[in-house]
Design an enzyme around this catalytic site. Structure first.
Site, PDB file in Angstrom:
ATOM      1  N   GLU A 145      44.919  36.119  42.172  1.00  9.83           N
ATOM      2  CA  GLU A 145      43.796  35.938  41.262  1.00  9.83           C
ATOM      3  C   GLU A 145      44.085  36.564  39.896  1.00  9.83           C
ATOM      4  O   GLU A 145      43.696  36.016  38.859  1.00  9.83           O
ATOM      5  CB  GLU A 145      42.524  36.565  41.861  1.00  9.83           C
ATOM      6  CG  GLU A 145      41.880  35.742  42.970  1.00  9.83           C
ATOM      7  CD  GLU A 145      41.151  34.519  42.439  1.00  9.83           C
ATOM      8  OE1 GLU A 145      41.713  33.788  41.596  1.00  9.83           O
ATOM      9  OE2 GLU A 145      40.025  34.284  42.879  1.00  9.83           O
ATOM     10  N   THR A 153      39.077  30.017  33.866  1.00  8.96           N
ATOM     11  CA  THR A 153      38.376  31.266  34.162  1.00  8.96           C
ATOM     12  C   THR A 153      38.597  32.290  33.053  1.00  8.96           C
ATOM     13  O   THR A 153      37.660  32.993  32.646  1.00  8.96           O
ATOM     14  CB  THR A 153      38.859  31.849  35.508  1.00  8.96           C
ATOM     15  OG1 THR A 153      38.615  30.890  36.540  1.00  8.96           O
ATOM     16  CG2 THR A 153      38.126  33.135  35.833  1.00  8.96           C
TER      17      THR A 153
END
Length: 321
Positions: free
Chosen positions: A142, A194
């Site tokens: 991530e 993101t």
């Protein structure tokens, strides 16, 4: 590695392989930015991993997303390299990935890529690592994808169901029970990265907004635990993140308002977007919400995909060969 595994031995047999489905996830759940998430039964990525003698990671992609094959530049590879570090590089992994969750969709594509391989490898190792260990490893993926180590997608992907990240340092994950619910998603075919969606967020918030947000988070968790659909619906409100991020998603306000009119409990941006999710008590209402979503995006003229699914309570799971 967790202390409860210190006396265990990692069972590694070169040539052993396993196939898994790594589920999509919905992060934030409107008011729970970076702390709440749920796993979906659809969509999911398919992965097959094999233990190899040479201590390296080999990646194959059976999809058209042109993701890098170098382990250090690939979300899957970074997570597996973190696992290899814990295993003193005694062996390696060969991974074949078929992604069905589009990168940048807001449905946990990077989390599936990071969590799927480490869960699959752990099954081949005789469950040597704990779920918490696996979350820590997957968070490296991530970080590569978004620049930040966050677990709101990773945790439900690994644990299944709905999860609360009480803290990152030290990691504290709580599984939240919830009543049966349907999830309707629309994925407009535009990309919202993101990292970009994080950059536009305000660095400071008003105290009155923070207090309202805390109340909604507490109400949502209480609603899940008490199976109180009305409380869940009232608590699906975000006064901090959604007002800023929603401007990146065409048709967002119409989708949210008309979905609630069609019977949805509520919903909002899935992760950082552009996907939008809505929770419903039953399939009939969830299908009505899907019709609303389709109508809106047909009129806007943006290509889209929709899903009507339920909460996945298993997380990453092995599938037959």
């Amino acid at each position: 590695m967790s202390t409860n595994n210190e006396t265990k031995q990692a069972i590694a047999k070169p040539g052993d392989s396993i196939k898994v489905h790594a589920p999509g996830t919905v992060a934030n759940l409107v008011c729970g930015f970076d702390i709440l998430g749920l796993a979906l039964n659809e969509p999911c990525d398919e992965m097959e991993i094999k233990i190899i003698e040479e201590p390296k990671v080999i990646i194959h992609h059976n999809d058209n997303y042109n993701l890098p094959l170098e382990p250090e530049k690939n979300v899957c590879g970074v997570a597996l390299l973190a696992m290899m570090d814990k295993l003193d590089h005694k062996f390696g992994f060969e991974l074949t990935v078929t992604k069905h969750i589009k990168p940048g969709s807001g449905i946990g594509s990077s989390a599936a890529s990071a969590a799927g391989p480490v869960v699959a490898a752990n099954k081949l190792l005789g469950n040597y690592f704990s779920n918490e260990d696996l979350v820590q490893m997957a968070m490296f993926g991530e970080k590569l994808a978004s620049g930040v180590k966050h677990a709101d997608n990773i945790a439900p992907c690994i644990y299944g169901g709905i999860t609360l990240i009480r803290a990152i340092h030290p990691l504290d994950i709580i599984s939240i029970p919830a009543p049966p619910m349907y999830v309707t998603l629309v994925h407009p075919q535009i990309e919202v990265k993101t990292s970009d969606a994080r950059q536009i967020l305000k660095k400071q918030v008003l105290l009155k907004d923070a207090i309202k947000q805390w109340g909604n988070i507490a109400g949502l968790v209480a609603g899940f635990i008490k199976s109180d659909y009305e409380l869940i619906g009232r608590s699906l409100e975000d006064v901090i993140i959604e007002p800023v991020r929603s401007i990146l998603i065409p048709g967002f306000d119409d989708v949210k308002a008309q979905s609630k009119e069609a019977g949805a409990l509520g919903g909002g941006i899935s992760g950082s977007g552009p996907s939008i999710f809505m929770l419903s008590k039953n399939e009939k209402e969830a299908r009505a919400v899907e019709v609303v979503m389709k109508d809106i995006y047909e009129k806007i003229g943006i290509e889209y995909y929709t899903y009507v699914t339920t909460i996945n309570n298993e997380g990453v799971k092995a599938i037959g060969n």
